[in-house]
Design an enzyme around this catalytic site. Structure first.
Site, PDB file in Angstrom:
ATOM      1  CB  SER A 110      -0.972  -0.063   1.184  1.00 48.26           C
ATOM      2  OG  SER A 110      -2.023   0.850   1.026  1.00 48.26           O
ATOM      3  CG  ASP A 250      -6.083  -3.945  -4.003  1.00 43.07           C
ATOM      4  OD1 ASP A 250      -6.278  -3.078  -3.142  1.00 43.07           O
ATOM      5  OD2 ASP A 250      -5.038  -4.600  -4.110  1.00 43.07           O
ATOM      6  CG  HIS A 277      -5.594  -2.761   0.243  1.00 47.97           C
ATOM      7  ND1 HIS A 277      -5.011  -2.286  -0.910  1.00 47.97           N
ATOM      8  CD2 HIS A 277      -5.025  -2.065   1.266  1.00 47.97           C
ATOM      9  CE1 HIS A 277      -4.140  -1.328  -0.602  1.00 47.97           C
ATOM     10  NE2 HIS A 277      -4.113  -1.194   0.702  1.00 47.97           N
TER      11      HIS A 277
END
Length: 300
Positions: A110, A250, A277
């Site tokens: 991320s 995601d 995610h």
């Protein structure tokens, strides 16, 4: 490597401390894998399963970025303190402290993927490979795609979210409940949430200083200092082999991830079909297999 295997410690950094843990034996010949967590303002906890790479011979380094977890908390620091440059310098400092700056691999998740990409674009001599997992290449693209995902939420959810965002009541139970609807679709689809992910969520709730300052009150309402930051322009400067991973569901949508594939010279992109995610928690066997395959390729 300067520290013992399976050891915990703190790296001094600008008068503060960065907590780290090393799992595995550093004398097996394979480069350490440094795990760079998301947020900003998250913790290492939700990525603990990556320590399993040590069983295959890669020492694994987890750390908590400054401001959260077991690292120094600075609740009163202003927005001018919490910068991309700060966290880039912290990563460089950790590599030197552990004595691994001459040979290492980065796995960034991320926000950690953007941070790792920026690091890699400087072409550090010791970097052997890069994994970018569930990361957008730019926050403008991220904000654009959040509008698409919000519009597809169940009827009335986005209306509740926007009402509280306008009113500044993002700590209200109604807002938190509506955020959970989004997160269950696009952040982690495992029910119940895995304990390591819950641990990170609780750490952010305990001290949201960094997350609120740099990101905002939620994943999809990015109003912090990162709102216009991008690594797109520096991606062609990344020269190491790069693996990009994302989930079909995601919040880092294909639109936000595609620049990595288009601009990094030596890159492979894999989409995990049953994940959002957190594919390391949603499809852990597939995620682990992809990492091991990539890392073995670096050996070759």
């Amino acid at each position: 490597m300067a520290v013992a295997p399976s050891a915990e410690g703190w790296a001094p950094f600008r008068g503060h401390r960065t907590w780290y843990r090393v799992t595995g034996r550093p004398d097996g010949g394979r480069p350490p894998v440094v795990v760079v967590h998301g947020g900003p303002g998250s913790t290492h906890d939700y990525l603990l399963r990556l320590a399993a790479l040590a069983e295959d011979g890669w020492p694994v380094v987890h750390y908590d970025q400054l401001g959260n977890g077991a690292s120094t908390h600075l609740r009163d620091a202003g927005a001018d303190f919490w910068t991309v440059g700060l966290f880039r310098a912290e990563l460089d400092n950790l590599l030197r402290h552990l004595g691994i700056q001459d040979r290492y691999v980065l796995v960034g998740h991320s926000w950690g993927g953007l941070l790792s990409a920026a690091h890699a674009a400087d072409r550090p001599e010791g970097l052997r490979g890069l994994v970018i997992a569930d990361s957008p290449a730019s926050y403008p693209l991220w904000r654009q795609e959040m509008e698409v995902l919000r519009a597809a939420l169940p009827r009335g959810v986005d209306r509740i979210l926007r009402a509280h965002e306008r009113a500044g009541t993002v700590d209200s139970p109604a807002y938190v409940a509506a955020v959970r609807v989004f997160n269950d679709r696009h952040v982690c689809r495992v029910r119940p949430w895995p304990p390591e992910y819950v641990a990170t969520v609780m750490e952010i709730a305990n001290n949201p200083t960094v997350y609120r300052t740099m990101n905002g009150p939620s994943e999809f309402h990015v109003v912090g200092t990162l709102r216009d930051w991008s690594v797109e322009d520096v991606l062609p400067d990344i020269t190491v082999p790069t693996l990009v991973l994302s989930g079909r569901h995601d919040e880092a949508t294909e639109v936000t991830v595609r620049p990595f594939q288009e601009r990094i010279p030596d890159v492979r992109w894999e989409v995990l079909e049953e994940s959002s995610h957190m594919p390391h928690l949603e499809e852990p066997e597939r995620f682990h297999a992809l990492l091991v395959e990539f890392l073995k390729g670096l050996d070759a």
